[in-house]
Write an enzyme that holds these catalytic residues in place. Structure first.
Site, PDB file in Angstrom:
ATOM      1  N   ARG A 181       0.837  -1.206   0.000  1.00 51.31           N
ATOM      2  CA  ARG A 181       0.000   0.000   0.000  1.00 51.31           C
ATOM      3  C   ARG A 181       0.872   1.256   0.000  1.00 51.31           C
ATOM      4  NH1 ARG A 181      -4.759   1.615   4.393  1.00 51.31           N
ATOM      5  NH2 ARG A 181      -5.213   3.679   3.500  1.00 51.31           N
TER       6      ARG A 181
ATOM      7  N   ASN B 244     -10.634  -4.383  -1.308  1.00 49.16           N
ATOM      8  CA  ASN B 244     -10.512  -3.361  -2.354  1.00 49.16           C
ATOM      9  C   ASN B 244      -9.580  -3.798  -3.476  1.00 49.16           C
ATOM     10  OD1 ASN B 244     -12.195  -1.232  -1.424  1.00 49.16           O
ATOM     11  ND2 ASN B 244     -10.701  -0.763   0.168  1.00 49.16           N
TER      12      ASN B 244
ATOM     13  N   CYS C 232     -19.199  -2.160   0.885  1.00 52.97           N
ATOM     14  CA  CYS C 232     -18.382  -0.995   1.218  1.00 52.97           C
ATOM     15  C   CYS C 232     -19.071  -0.270   2.369  1.00 52.97           C
ATOM     16  CB  CYS C 232     -18.231  -0.078   0.004  1.00 52.97           C
ATOM     17  SG  CYS C 232     -17.214   1.395   0.282  1.00 52.97           S
TER      18      CYS C 232
ATOM     19  N   HIS D   6     -16.556   3.439  -4.609  1.00 52.66           N
ATOM     20  CA  HIS D   6     -15.685   4.598  -4.416  1.00 52.66           C
ATOM     21  C   HIS D   6     -15.870   5.663  -5.494  1.00 52.66           C
ATOM     22  CE1 HIS D   6     -12.697   2.429  -1.499  1.00 52.66           C
ATOM     23  NE2 HIS D   6     -13.962   2.392  -1.108  1.00 52.66           N
TER      24      HIS D   6
ATOM     25  N   TYR E 176     -14.381   9.958  -1.853  1.00 52.09           N
ATOM     26  CA  TYR E 176     -13.435   9.533  -2.892  1.00 52.09           C
ATOM     27  C   TYR E 176     -13.539  10.392  -4.151  1.00 52.09           C
ATOM     28  CZ  TYR E 176     -12.341   5.388  -0.152  1.00 52.09           C
ATOM     29  OH  TYR E 176     -11.906   4.542   0.841  1.00 52.09           O
TER      30      TYR E 176
END
Length: 421
Positions: A90, A144, A164, A194, A244
């Site tokens: 990440r 995700n 989500c 998102h 987002y």
């Protein structure tokens, strides 16, 4: 009832356990299995999970294992909450896109594509192993990028629904502002994972009165501040975008911010170390306050509602989920995965009819859906050219020089996770 959590060693898991314990009448679990490759994390998280169940007088059994096949054998539902490559991957997703002036984020843009490429093959392997032992099990995906992962699962013929926590977070926030119970708030939530907007906020159900104009009039400034977007934008949109959407509506501003502060991955990694230290305390028998800063707020409530509806037909009949479009948004292919309100029951999720969408939303949804199609092709079949095409199609990139440079960086930083590289 048996549930299995893949990625059960996650620091998220106590949030899920707390929900299972509190909402046991909605979702009566007899056997809960946490599976994870990290024995150390499983020991800490599993110990806390058992103490939470004991404190709340839940009689279900919690077991931990690194044996995936044993964990999913006989499961009625399997929850997927894994992170391939961990926080180190990440960190890369959030960093190298900035070198090209593009947003660095783990679920959208170039970083989101990298995560999809790492994740889709692993999730599909897990799903096949579930199908071999119990083909009737439901797969609930919280991994995700949820839209792409859920589309991969459905395309492969699995019984899957994506989940989500954005919608349930809005529902809870609006209920607090309106001084009503969350169950009274129904969202006209539409878009992709998102990439969603609240186009109406109704009291009492799908046919209830739309009080979105009142929310924007009386609470618009506060809502905009939470989203880090200007209040006039919400007025122009006549909708409330997911946070987002800031990556799209204020891309360059976000890039400047990300270049001047530590990555979210670094913050989360430090938080995880502290959380695991707390979990090691044998006297801790509830989720610690620090966990609320980790992300995933209300994940447990959403997961319980969804699992209960799929497995028993109980719980909230209307839920925001990721599922097949099937004509709901007529400008998208049927096999696209959309995030909308749906009627959820033991046969799965059926999207509620959606009114015609303003081109302001529909155009961006169509663009990102095309990217998700190309991203899934790259995840399934590999190859530099497929990665390049996916990046070129993404509205946050969309220039060949950026797409070319990002393709090389993505492959270089993810080579150990890409069988074809």
């Amino acid at each position: 009832m048996k549930l299995t959590v893949v990625g059960g060693g996650s620091t998220y898991t106590p949030e899920l356990i707390d929900g299972f314990a509190r909402l046991r009448d909605t979702l009566p679990i007899d056997d809960l299995v946490l599976v994870d490759p990290s024995a150390e994390r499983l020991d800490l998280v599993g110990g806390l999970a058992r103490r939470i169940f004991a404190k709340q007088h839940h009689n279900g059994r919690i077991t931990t294992t690194s044996d995936l096949d044993a964990a999913v054998d006989g499961a009625d539902a399997v929850l997927l909450q894994l992170r391939v490559g961990g926080q180190a991957a990440r960190e890369q997703d959030e960093t190298w896109p900035l070198e090209c002036g593009c947003v660095g984020q783990e679920t959208t843009g170039a970083g989101g594509l990298a995560k999809a490429l790492r994740t889709v093959p692993v999730v599909l392997d897990i799903a096949e192993r579930v199908r071999r032992t119990n083909p009737e099990a439901w797969l609930i995906d919280f991994t995700n990028p949820v839209g792409i992962v859920t589309r991969a699962l459905l395309q492969a013929g699995h019984k899957a629904v994506g989940l989500c926590n954005v919608a349930i977070g809005f529902q809870r926030k609006f209920a607090a502002l309106l001084n009503v119970t969350p169950s009274e708030v129904h969202l006209d939530h539409v878009g992709l994972n998102h990439l969603t907007w609240e186009t109406a906020v109704r009291l009492g159900g799908p046919e209830g009165r739309d009080i979105l104009p009142d929310l924007l009039t009386h609470h618009g400034e506060a809502i905009a501040a939470d989203l880090h977007l200007p209040h006039p934008l919400l007025t122009h949109l006549n909708a409330i975008p997911s946070y987002y959407l800031r990556y799209f509506y204020a891309h360059d501003e976000v890039v400047r911010e990300l270049r001047t502060k530590p990555s979210r991955a670094a913050e989360v990694a430090a938080m995880e170390r502290e959380l695991l230290s707390l979990y090691a305390d044998p006297t801790l028998d509830e989720k610690p306050e620090l966990l609320s800063k980790r992300g995933g707020a209300y994940y447990s409530e959403a997961a319980v509602d969804l699992a209960a509806a799929l497995l028993t037909g109980a719980g909230n009949p209307y839920q925001v989920v990721n599922t097949r479009n099937n004509g709901t948004l007529p400008f998208l292919p049927d096999d696209a995965v959309i995030e909308v309100q749906a009627a959820v029951g033991q046969k799965g999720a059926t999207p509620l009819p959606a009114p015609p969408l303003d081109p302001l939303y529909a155009g961006l949804i169509a663009n990102v859906t095309a990217y998700e199609h190309l991203a899934l092709e790259a995840a399934l079949h590999g190859g530099r050219n497929r990665v390049f095409k996916a990046l070129l199609s993404h509205p946050l990139i969309a220039q060949y020089e950026y797409a070319d440079a990002l393709t090389d960086r993505l492959i270089a930083h993810n080579r150990e996770h890409l069988a074809w590289a």
